[in-house]
Design an enzyme around this catalytic site. Structure first.
Site, PDB file in Angstrom:
ATOM      1  N   HIS A  58      -3.495   7.014   0.399  1.00 48.23           N
ATOM      2  CA  HIS A  58      -3.606   5.676   0.443  1.00 48.23           C
ATOM      3  C   HIS A  58      -5.132   5.412   0.824  1.00 48.23           C
ATOM      4  CE1 HIS A  58      -3.641   1.157  -0.253  1.00 48.23           C
ATOM      5  NE2 HIS A  58      -3.995   1.919   1.652  1.00 48.23           N
ATOM      6  N   ASN A  64      -9.811  -1.129  -1.921  1.00 51.10           N
ATOM      7  CA  ASN A  64      -8.194  -0.643  -1.852  1.00 51.10           C
ATOM      8  C   ASN A  64      -8.057  -1.110  -2.685  1.00 51.10           C
ATOM      9  OD1 ASN A  64      -5.764  -0.678  -1.400  1.00 51.10           O
ATOM     10  ND2 ASN A  64      -6.404  -1.237   1.414  1.00 51.10           N
ATOM     11  N   CYS A 124       0.569  -0.495   0.127  1.00 51.43           N
ATOM     12  CA  CYS A 124      -0.080   0.268   0.416  1.00 51.43           C
ATOM     13  C   CYS A 124       1.152   1.324   0.302  1.00 51.43           C
ATOM     14  CB  CYS A 124      -1.311   0.419   1.215  1.00 51.43           C
ATOM     15  SG  CYS A 124      -2.589  -1.503   0.613  1.00 51.43           S
TER      16      CYS A 124
HETATM   17  N1  COA Z   1     -19.065  -9.489   5.953  1.00 53.13           N
HETATM   18  C1  COA Z   1     -19.831  -9.562   7.311  1.00 53.13           C
HETATM   19  N2  COA Z   1     -19.170  -9.901   8.323  1.00 53.13           N
HETATM   20  C2  COA Z   1     -17.567 -10.089   8.690  1.00 53.13           C
HETATM   21  C3  COA Z   1     -17.043 -10.087   7.068  1.00 53.13           C
HETATM   22  C4  COA Z   1     -17.699  -9.780   6.327  1.00 53.13           C
HETATM   23  N3  COA Z   1     -17.303  -9.213   5.035  1.00 53.13           N
HETATM   24  N4  COA Z   1     -15.234  -9.476   7.490  1.00 53.13           N
HETATM   25  C5  COA Z   1     -15.735 -10.071   8.917  1.00 53.13           C
HETATM   26  N5  COA Z   1     -16.630 -10.054   9.308  1.00 53.13           N
HETATM   27  C6  COA Z   1     -17.044 -10.688  11.326  1.00 53.13           C
HETATM   28  C7  COA Z   1     -15.538 -11.881  11.279  1.00 53.13           C
HETATM   29  O1  COA Z   1     -16.132 -13.054  11.185  1.00 53.13           O
HETATM   30  C8  COA Z   1     -16.287 -11.212  12.568  1.00 53.13           C
HETATM   31  O2  COA Z   1     -17.021 -11.569  13.604  1.00 53.13           O
HETATM   32  P1  COA Z   1     -17.040 -12.018  14.899  1.00 53.13           P
HETATM   33  O3  COA Z   1     -17.305 -11.848  15.510  1.00 53.13           O
HETATM   34  O4  COA Z   1     -18.405 -13.269  14.826  1.00 53.13           O
HETATM   35  O5  COA Z   1     -15.679 -13.104  15.548  1.00 53.13           O
HETATM   36  C9  COA Z   1     -16.930  -9.567  12.974  1.00 53.13           C
HETATM   37  O6  COA Z   1     -17.094  -9.741  11.294  1.00 53.13           O
HETATM   38  C10 COA Z   1     -15.709  -8.355  13.421  1.00 53.13           C
HETATM   39  O7  COA Z   1     -14.918  -8.824  13.157  1.00 53.13           O
HETATM   40  P2  COA Z   1     -13.833  -7.617  12.509  1.00 53.13           P
HETATM   41  O8  COA Z   1     -12.006  -8.403  12.075  1.00 53.13           O
HETATM   42  O9  COA Z   1     -13.722  -7.708  14.543  1.00 53.13           O
HETATM   43  O10 COA Z   1     -14.005  -6.304  12.117  1.00 53.13           O
HETATM   44  P3  COA Z   1     -13.149  -4.560  12.706  1.00 53.13           P
HETATM   45  O11 COA Z   1     -14.116  -4.490  13.044  1.00 53.13           O
HETATM   46  O12 COA Z   1     -12.024  -4.733  12.628  1.00 53.13           O
HETATM   47  O13 COA Z   1     -13.371  -4.516  10.806  1.00 53.13           O
HETATM   48  C11 COA Z   1     -11.986  -4.632   9.212  1.00 53.13           C
HETATM   49  C12 COA Z   1     -12.289  -5.442   9.875  1.00 53.13           C
HETATM   50  C13 COA Z   1     -10.979  -5.012   8.168  1.00 53.13           C
HETATM   51  C14 COA Z   1     -13.013  -3.640   8.428  1.00 53.13           C
HETATM   52  C15 COA Z   1     -11.479  -3.669   9.617  1.00 53.13           C
HETATM   53  O14 COA Z   1     -10.634  -4.474  10.657  1.00 53.13           O
HETATM   54  C16 COA Z   1     -10.108  -2.315   8.935  1.00 53.13           C
HETATM   55  O15 COA Z   1     -10.278  -1.626   7.804  1.00 53.13           O
HETATM   56  N6  COA Z   1      -8.908  -2.440   9.162  1.00 53.13           N
HETATM   57  C17 COA Z   1      -8.153  -2.332   8.511  1.00 53.13           C
HETATM   58  C18 COA Z   1      -8.026  -2.610   7.552  1.00 53.13           C
HETATM   59  C19 COA Z   1      -7.254  -2.029   6.351  1.00 53.13           C
HETATM   60  O16 COA Z   1      -7.036  -0.851   6.083  1.00 53.13           O
HETATM   61  N7  COA Z   1      -6.234  -2.481   5.680  1.00 53.13           N
HETATM   62  C20 COA Z   1      -5.129  -2.250   4.573  1.00 53.13           C
HETATM   63  C21 COA Z   1      -4.260  -1.561   5.474  1.00 53.13           C
HETATM   64  S1  COA Z   1      -3.033  -1.106   3.752  1.00 53.13           S
END
Ligand code: COA
Length: 335
Positions: A262, A292, A114
């Site tokens: 980004h 992204n 990224c």
């Molecule tokens: N749809 C529905 N549910 C989903 C899902 C999806 N696409 N992806 C994950 N879940 C579920 C998980 O399984 C989890 O379920 P559980 O509570 O029953 O275990 C729940 O949603 C919460 O998951 P979690 O990973 O804690 O969610 P979050 O609030 O952290 O959101 C992201 C996930 C990835 C959106 C978030 O962490 C994020 O944006 N992180 C930064 C990512 C990023 O910027 N990456 C690029 C960097 S360059």
């Protein structure tokens, strides 16, 4: 010492729009979850066989070259940033040299995910500053869709990433008060595996292991992301590296005309916007449309902002990125 300035910008995204609803037919997810957590409404996926990381990069590059008002023979060097190259080797830089029919100029590939475009711009900027080259083609391009786990197992990653390419021409600027004022790069390999694709490689999972095991449950060749950990690190590092860049130029957040972060997650951009007390017109976001696109996200966003007249001569434009590595960086530009 010279400065470098961005003289041409272009982007290309595949026509194929993939909505959140379309993803919910493949995996257990829904539009509300995706929009609430990431801001993404849709992304583009290539139609297999129609585009590759290189062909998308070439399409973006052609637009950037034309807008820079140069001939392709004026290009002295190619820098290509991607985490999704066409081949394991050689990298896509040489494929661009071939497909654009350029002279036998040097071509280098950047592997900083990224942060790839920020690293690529920083490298190109040094070559121009030193006087070695006059015009450098910088490309960020990604084809994620061919490597994502499109089942419920991969939903935490697969809903976020999209395909596309952006390109810029960096050219020599003799006025040192204009162009790229400074670039700032960082890495912290301690967290390398928190956002990674382990296989194929020559470390934990050799190519021969994968072939021999032929295990459909092997997740090592899909990207892994510890989402919450990445999020927490991203907001801290984005803020730090923007402040570092501003400080190096005796500038303050209120001096920013346009921040192009980004496009990792709309919630991360909004956090940064609030932290620096920037208005909606001072931060450019298009993750809603493209997801992204990793190394392509900044050049796509910068091109769109420029096309919309949001980047004007004399503006202070800040680029900032954070991602897998971890790596992060910023670019401070007087347009
Ligand atoms: N749809 C529905 N549910 C989903 C899902 C999806 N696409 N992806 C994950 N879940 C579920 C998980 O399984 C989890 O379920 P559980 O509570 O029953 O275990 C729940 O949603 C919460 O998951 P979690 O990973 O804690 O969610 P979050 O609030 O952290 O959101 C992201 C996930 C990835 C959106 C978030 O962490 C994020 O944006 N992180 C930064 C990512 C990023 O910027 N990456 C690029 C960097 S360059």
């Amino acid at each position: 010492m010279y400065n470098s300035k961005i003289t041409g910008l272009g982007y290309y995204v595949p026509d194929n729009v993939v909505t959140n609803d379309a993803l919910s037919e493949l995996m257990d997810t829904d539009d509300e979850w995706i929009q609430e957590r990431t801001g993404i409404k849709e992304r583009r996926h290539v139609v297999r066989g129609e585009d590759t990381t290189t062909t998308m990069g070439v399409k973006a590059a052609k637009i950037a070259i034309e807008r820079a008002g140069i001939n392709k023979d004026d290009i002295d060097f190619i820098v290509f940033a991607t985490l999704s190259p066409d081949y394991y080797f050689p990298g896509p830089g040489v494929l661009v040299q071939r497909d654009l029919g350029l002279k036998t100029v040097g071509a280098v590939d950047i592997r900083n995910q990224c942060s790839g475009f920020v690293y690529a711009v920083s490298l190109a900027d040094q070559y121009i500053k030193s006087g070695m080259y006059k015009n450098i083609l910088v490309i960020g391009s990604e084809l994620h869709s061919g490597g994502l786990d499109m089942t419920t197992r991969g939903r935490g990653v697969s809903v976020i990433f999209g395909d596309g390419a952006g390109a810029a021409i960096l050219s020599r600027e003799e006025d040192n008060s204009k162009g790229i004022l400074s670039t700032h790069l960082h890495s912290e390999g301690q967290h390398a595996e928190e956002l990674s694709l382990i296989a194929p490689g020559m470390g934990k999972r050799w190519v021969t292991d994968i072939i021999e095991d032929n295990d459909p449950d092997d997740e090592s060749y899909f990207p892994y992301m510890n989402g919450q950990f990445v999020f927490k690190n991203a907001v801290v590092r984005f803020s730090e590296v923007i402040m570092e860049g501003l400080g190096a130029n005796n500038l303050k957040p209120e001096d920013i005309d346009l921040l192009v972060p980004h496009q990792a997650n709309l919630r991360i951009s909004q956090f940064i916007q609030r932290k620096f007390r920037l208005g909606d017109d001072q931060v450019y976001n298009n993750i809603m449309k493209y997801g992204n696109t990793t190394a392509a996200s900044i050049p796509i966003a910068l091109t769109e902002a420029w096309e919309e007249g949001k980047v004007k001569e004399g503006d202070l434009v800040v680029l900032a990125a954070f991602g897998s590595g971890f790596t992060w960086g910023s670019v401070i530009i007087r347009w």
